[in-house]
Design a protein around this motif. Structure first.
Motif, PDB file in Angstrom:
ATOM      1  N   LEU A 209       1.142  -1.090   0.110  1.00 39.45           N
ATOM      2  CA  LEU A 209      -0.541   0.163   0.071  1.00 39.45           C
ATOM      3  C   LEU A 209       1.092   1.497   0.071  1.00 39.45           C
ATOM      4  CD1 LEU A 209      -2.855  -1.151   2.699  1.00 39.45           C
ATOM      5  CD2 LEU A 209      -3.052  -0.554   0.326  1.00 39.45           C
ATOM      6  N   LEU A 210       1.978   1.223   0.651  1.00 37.20           N
ATOM      7  CA  LEU A 210       3.129   2.534   0.491  1.00 37.20           C
ATOM      8  C   LEU A 210       3.274   3.058  -0.496  1.00 37.20           C
ATOM      9  CD1 LEU A 210       4.156   1.997   4.731  1.00 37.20           C
ATOM     10  CD2 LEU A 210       2.521   3.390   3.874  1.00 37.20           C
ATOM     11  N   LEU A 211       4.108   1.821  -0.648  1.00 38.93           N
ATOM     12  CA  LEU A 211       4.826   1.905  -2.405  1.00 38.93           C
ATOM     13  C   LEU A 211       3.589   2.332  -3.268  1.00 38.93           C
ATOM     14  CD1 LEU A 211       7.647   1.268  -3.747  1.00 38.93           C
ATOM     15  CD2 LEU A 211       6.632  -0.934  -3.987  1.00 38.93           C
ATOM     16  N   GLY A 212       3.111   1.686  -3.573  1.00 40.47           N
ATOM     17  CA  GLY A 212       1.750   1.715  -4.696  1.00 40.47           C
ATOM     18  C   GLY A 212       1.609   3.718  -4.494  1.00 40.47           C
ATOM     19  N   CYS A 213       1.049   3.851  -3.338  1.00 38.39           N
ATOM     20  CA  CYS A 213       0.933   5.470  -2.925  1.00 38.39           C
ATOM     21  C   CYS A 213       1.905   6.434  -3.239  1.00 38.39           C
ATOM     22  CB  CYS A 213       0.550   5.649  -1.156  1.00 38.39           C
ATOM     23  SG  CYS A 213      -1.420   4.635  -1.106  1.00 38.39           S
ATOM     24  N   GLY A 214       3.187   5.599  -2.319  1.00 39.75           N
ATOM     25  CA  GLY A 214       4.117   6.799  -2.459  1.00 39.75           C
ATOM     26  C   GLY A 214       4.654   7.230  -4.011  1.00 39.75           C
ATOM     27  N   ILE A 215       4.509   5.694  -5.585  1.00 47.65           N
ATOM     28  CA  ILE A 215       4.437   5.904  -6.555  1.00 47.65           C
ATOM     29  C   ILE A 215       3.395   7.384  -7.082  1.00 47.65           C
ATOM     30  CG2 ILE A 215       4.682   4.751  -8.823  1.00 47.65           C
ATOM     31  CD1 ILE A 215       5.388   2.774  -7.883  1.00 47.65           C
ATOM     32  N   TRP A 216       2.309   7.120  -6.142  1.00 46.38           N
ATOM     33  CA  TRP A 216       1.420   7.862  -7.145  1.00 46.38           C
ATOM     34  C   TRP A 216       1.636   9.822  -6.332  1.00 46.38           C
ATOM     35  CZ3 TRP A 216      -4.725   7.675  -4.324  1.00 46.38           C
ATOM     36  CH2 TRP A 216      -5.102   8.219  -4.776  1.00 46.38           C
ATOM     37  N   PHE A 217       1.289   9.310  -5.007  1.00 47.20           N
ATOM     38  CA  PHE A 217       1.669  10.687  -4.794  1.00 47.20           C
ATOM     39  C   PHE A 217       2.813  11.221  -5.067  1.00 47.20           C
ATOM     40  CE2 PHE A 217      -0.634   8.841  -0.997  1.00 47.20           C
ATOM     41  CZ  PHE A 217      -1.942   9.266  -1.374  1.00 47.20           C
ATOM     42  N   THR A 218       4.400  10.878  -5.403  1.00 48.47           N
ATOM     43  CA  THR A 218       5.626  11.567  -6.256  1.00 48.47           C
ATOM     44  C   THR A 218       4.958  11.972  -7.500  1.00 48.47           C
ATOM     45  OG1 THR A 218       7.101  10.114  -4.576  1.00 48.47           O
ATOM     46  CG2 THR A 218       7.697  10.765  -7.140  1.00 48.47           C
ATOM     47  N   GLY A 219       3.626  10.818  -8.378  1.00 52.32           N
ATOM     48  CA  GLY A 219       3.786  11.475  -9.809  1.00 52.32           C
ATOM     49  C   GLY A 219       3.023  12.483  -9.202  1.00 52.32           C
ATOM     50  N   VAL A 220       1.833  12.718  -8.750  1.00 46.89           N
ATOM     51  CA  VAL A 220       1.736  14.101  -8.579  1.00 46.89           C
ATOM     52  C   VAL A 220       2.256  15.185  -7.824  1.00 46.89           C
ATOM     53  CG1 VAL A 220      -0.264  15.287  -6.593  1.00 46.89           C
ATOM     54  CG2 VAL A 220      -1.028  12.506  -7.692  1.00 46.89           C
ATOM     55  N   TYR A 221       3.000  15.188  -7.180  1.00 46.12           N
ATOM     56  CA  TYR A 221       3.688  16.117  -6.658  1.00 46.12           C
ATOM     57  C   TYR A 221       4.976  16.337  -7.713  1.00 46.12           C
ATOM     58  CZ  TYR A 221       7.171  19.407  -4.234  1.00 46.12           C
ATOM     59  OH  TYR A 221       8.118  20.265  -4.115  1.00 46.12           O
ATOM     60  N   LEU A 222       4.917  15.893  -8.323  1.00 51.62           N
ATOM     61  CA  LEU A 222       5.915  16.414  -9.686  1.00 51.62           C
ATOM     62  C   LEU A 222       5.452  16.928 -10.890  1.00 51.62           C
ATOM     63  CD1 LEU A 222       8.493  13.095  -9.923  1.00 51.62           C
ATOM     64  CD2 LEU A 222       9.053  15.638  -8.771  1.00 51.62           C
ATOM     65  N   GLU A 223       3.978  16.498 -10.985  1.00 56.40           N
ATOM     66  CA  GLU A 223       3.646  17.134 -12.096  1.00 56.40           C
ATOM     67  C   GLU A 223       2.698  18.288 -11.966  1.00 56.40           C
ATOM     68  OE1 GLU A 223       1.370  13.324 -14.968  1.00 56.40           O
ATOM     69  OE2 GLU A 223      -0.020  14.489 -13.785  1.00 56.40           O
ATOM     70  N   GLY A 224       1.938  18.077 -10.509  1.00 53.76           N
ATOM     71  CA  GLY A 224       0.698  19.442 -10.049  1.00 53.76           C
ATOM     72  C   GLY A 224       1.206  19.899  -8.982  1.00 53.76           C
ATOM     73  N   GLY A 225       2.616  20.158  -8.358  1.00 57.96           N
ATOM     74  CA  GLY A 225       3.154  20.420  -7.070  1.00 57.96           C
ATOM     75  C   GLY A 225       2.466  19.828  -6.344  1.00 57.96           C
ATOM     76  N   ASP A 226       2.530  21.088  -4.634  1.00 56.01           N
ATOM     77  CA  ASP A 226       2.277  21.191  -3.927  1.00 56.01           C
ATOM     78  C   ASP A 226       0.399  21.390  -3.302  1.00 56.01           C
ATOM     79  OD1 ASP A 226       2.577  23.830  -3.728  1.00 56.01           O
ATOM     80  OD2 ASP A 226       3.910  23.402  -1.610  1.00 56.01           O
TER      81      ASP A 226
END
Length: 516
Positions: A209-226
């Protein structure tokens, strides 16, 4: 009849609807507009609607829509319908397999047939939404948990369980993890086996769960910022759960919603579950687990501020299959059990007479087309047949199956009538006609007046839609442009009527296309 034959009949019944219907303006076109913006902007994890942040939904369903657009070249209803139909089929197959594993009773197809035609499960099978995708992964996760619980799980199930939970979260949002988590933990507490929780929610599960969410949230941050990440993690979770900014309803909302969510099986399902609890008929581990899922879902959703009837979807398979298992424990000649099927059958029986009345009502009279009359005749005759079987033959199971196959035929016929009804239900016909006129007249801009949420028309028109004000029309500032508006807006507005009365007009369903 074997389950695979029932799946085929169900698919045939739904096929015309899946191919011939138009997109719903409120939700489906909005999703397609979001997908188009993401493809234009090259976004993968973050989405916008008319340039504004849209973090309401996780990416998985949008990715599937984007893949369809890339592969096919355009949005196609048949493909998009499969994004709900195939997950619904998986839910049916998992529940049917689960039912067969129940060793205390002989397998009966009643649960399968009832779920195929049950209220919102049926509606969301043919609707382009994320809910059925999430329901599929939740069902798979709960089934995998129960296999492990019974000592029938494989080594792979220990990893599949958290993968299914993550994909449920990645399909629709927090309910995807909360429902499996709470249902399984409460069930383990109920059965006195809470010490085994690490078998299901141990470090392996949380790592996935943490690995999946980590990849997802990192992608969101890199693309859309905080800003986007905050919207996703706080606004769309805490905001919806504690003090909803939309769909806010009182805690008892689902006590009402369940009745139409399960139609036409609401009285039978709810009645058998209550009777099963009161008479202590819920005895097997499967039945107790299903009841736990149902109660957990109700309490959890009732405590959340944002409420919609469709949120009940993950519980519907269990709300149908628990009563189906309990049918074996009640006398099918019981008057109350038969009445629970007779009431919806009586409603079926009066559909045809009701259609003659509806034909005279402005605003919905358009549905009275020949094929709809044929469908109404079928469902009314089916309702009468069910009543005959219930009270003359006292054959409950046969009456359930007649009701199901009546619905199959009715849905098939109504699906064939959709080309006649689409102009009143969606915007595809309107926009095609507007495009044809604009090309013919050399007009480049499209304006709309009093059409709600018109921005999603860009899916059909291929460009941004301009919203005209009353002043724009009255002051003739849009001369030479194309105006789309509901016909009733003209009938109820004398100044607007006087302006466009002498203009070139085209009527499409309930809409007018006017060259100003």
């Amino acid at each position: 009849m074997k389950p695979r034959h029932l799946y085929l009949l169900w698919f045939i019944a739904l096929l015309p609807v899946m191919i011939l219907r138009d997109y719903t303006p409120n939700n489906e076109l909005r999703y397609l507009s979001i997908v188009d913006e993401a493809l234009r902007q090259g976004n993968f994890f973050t989405f916008t609607l008319d340039g504004e942040i849209y973090a309401d939904k996780p990416p998985l369903s949008f990715w599937l829509m984007m893949a369809g657009k890339r592969l096919i070249g355009s949005h196609q209803m048949w493909f998009l319908s499969l994004l709900s139909f195939l997950p619904a089929l998986v839910v049916l197959m998992v529940m049917e397999k689960w039912m067969r594993r129940e060793k205390s009773s002989a397998y009966q197809p009643d649960g399968l047939l009832m779920l195929m035609t049950g209220g919102f499960f049926l509606a969301l099978t043919i609707t382009i939404r994320m809910d059925m995708l999430m329901a599929m992964f939740i069902t798979l996760s709960l089934y995998t948990f129960f296999k492990i619980y019974n000592g029938e799980g494989t080594k792979g199930d220990a990893y599949l369980f958290p993968v299914y939970v993550f994909l449920a979260l990645f399909s629709k949002g927090p309910v995807g993890i909360l429902l499996p988590l709470l249902s399984t933990i409460i069930f383990l507490l109920y059965r006195g086996k809470i010490r085994t929780w690490k078998q299901y929610w141990g470090w392996k599960s949380w790592l996935v769960l943490l690995l999946g969410c980590g990849i997802w949230f990192t992608g969101v941050y890199l693309e859309g910022g905080d800003t986007y990440l905050y919207n996703l993690l706080v606004h769309q979770t805490v905001g919806r759960g504690v003090n909803a900014f939309h769909h806010k309803s009182p805690f008892y909302y689902y006590a009402i919603a369940i009745w139409y969510s399960l139609a036409p099986w609401m009285l039978l399902s709810v009645g058998l579950i209550i009777a099963g609890v009161v008479r202590k008929k819920i005895q097997t581990e499967t039945e107790k687990f299903f009841l736990t899922i149902i109660l957990t879902t109700f309490v959890m959703l009732s405590l959340v501020s944002s409420k919609l009837a469709v949120y009940l979807l993950p519980a519907l398979p269990f709300l149908i299959y628990l009563p189906a298992m309990l049918l074996d424990k009640f006398d099918e000649k019981n008057i109350w059990v038969r009445l629970s099927v007779a009431v919806p059958a009586l409603i079926f029986a009066v559909v045809l007479p009701a259609l003659f009345y509806i034909k005279r009502i402005d605003g919905i009279s358009y549905i009275a087309v020949p094929l709809v009359y044929a469908a109404a005749a079928v469902i009314s005759l089916g309702g009468l047949m069910v009543l005959y079987l219930l009270f003359k033959k006292k054959a409950l199971r046969k009456s359930i199956r007649v009701m199901v196959f009546t619905l199959f035929v009715t849905i098939f016929i109504v699906g064939l009538s959709l080309p006649q009804l689409n102009p009143y239900m969606g915007w595809n016909t309107l926009c095609k006609e507007a495009t044809r006129i604009a090309e013919q007249k050399g007009i480049s801009e499209y304006y709309v007046y009093k059409i709600p949420r018109p921005g999603s028309m860009d899916v059909f028109l291929g460009k941004e839609i301009m919203v005209a004000s009353e002043e724009d029309i009255l002051n003739d500032t849009l001369s030479g442009q194309l105006l789309l508006l509901p016909e009733k807006a003209v009938l109820n507005d004398t100044p607007i009527q006087s302006v466009i009365s002498g203009k070139e007009q085209y009527k499409t369903g309930p809409y007018l296309i006017v060259i100003l």
